[in-house]
Write a protein that holds these residues in place. Structure first.
Motif, mmCIF file in Angstrom:
data_model
loop_
_atom_site.group_PDB
_atom_site.id
_atom_site.type_symbol
_atom_site.label_atom_id
_atom_site.label_comp_id
_atom_site.label_asym_id
_atom_site.label_seq_id
_atom_site.Cartn_x
_atom_site.Cartn_y
_atom_site.Cartn_z
ATOM 1 N N VAL A 1 0.851 -1.186 0.000
ATOM 2 C CA VAL A 1 0.000 0.000 0.000
ATOM 3 C C VAL A 1 0.888 1.238 0.000
ATOM 4 N N ALA A 2 0.559 2.181 -0.866
ATOM 5 C CA ALA A 2 1.296 3.448 -0.944
ATOM 6 C C ALA A 2 0.314 4.566 -1.245
ATOM 7 N N HIS B 1 -0.145 -7.746 -4.783
ATOM 8 C CA HIS B 1 -1.209 -6.802 -5.109
ATOM 9 C C HIS B 1 -0.778 -5.432 -4.607
ATOM 10 N N VAL B 2 -1.220 -4.389 -5.306
ATOM 11 C CA VAL B 2 -0.847 -3.026 -4.936
ATOM 12 C C VAL B 2 -2.109 -2.206 -4.746
ATOM 13 N N GLY B 3 -2.145 -1.477 -3.634
ATOM 14 C CA GLY B 3 -3.217 -0.524 -3.379
ATOM 15 C C GLY B 3 -2.612 0.863 -3.357
ATOM 16 N N PRO C 1 -1.181 10.159 -9.667
ATOM 17 C CA PRO C 1 -0.027 9.307 -9.388
ATOM 18 C C PRO C 1 1.152 9.970 -8.687
ATOM 19 N N GLY C 2 1.099 11.231 -8.405
ATOM 20 C CA GLY C 2 2.228 11.870 -7.720
ATOM 21 C C GLY C 2 3.224 12.440 -8.712
ATOM 22 N N THR C 3 4.500 12.077 -8.562
ATOM 23 C CA THR C 3 5.567 12.705 -9.350
ATOM 24 C C THR C 3 5.871 11.985 -10.662
ATOM 25 N N ILE C 4 5.031 11.051 -11.071
ATOM 26 C CA ILE C 4 5.186 10.398 -12.369
ATOM 27 C C ILE C 4 3.997 10.772 -13.247
ATOM 28 N N THR C 5 4.142 10.552 -14.545
ATOM 29 C CA THR C 5 3.057 10.890 -15.466
ATOM 30 C C THR C 5 1.939 9.857 -15.372
ATOM 31 N N MET D 1 5.268 6.258 -5.637
ATOM 32 C CA MET D 1 5.987 5.515 -4.589
ATOM 33 C C MET D 1 6.233 4.072 -5.025
ATOM 34 N N ILE D 2 5.271 3.486 -5.709
ATOM 35 C CA ILE D 2 5.440 2.131 -6.214
ATOM 36 C C ILE D 2 6.524 2.120 -7.280
#
Length: 67
Positions: A16-17, A42-44, A50-54, A22-23
């Protein structure tokens, strides 16, 4: 010999992030290691913001959406 239920029993992990960045920036190596060890991963996270990515990079992180 494994029974059918034992074959389907796979250890599961959820990471989780707060944001997808962050992922992408910090957890991809951890996810790779866990998968190599036989875990279902699994990712939550927030893929919508998405933050600092596109958004394109964020979209590329999604493999199988939760159902």
């Amino acid at each position: 010999m494994k029974t059918k239920n034992q074959e389907n029993d796979k250890r599961q992990i959820i990471i989780v992030a707060t944001t997808a960045s962050m992922i992408e920036q910090f957890n991809m190596n951890n996810i790779k290691i866990l998968k190599e060890l036989g875990f279902g991963v699994h990712v939550g996270t927030n893929f919508k913001h998405p933050g600092t990515i596109t958004n394109e990079i964020s979209d590329g992180l999604i493999v199988v959406p939760c159902q």
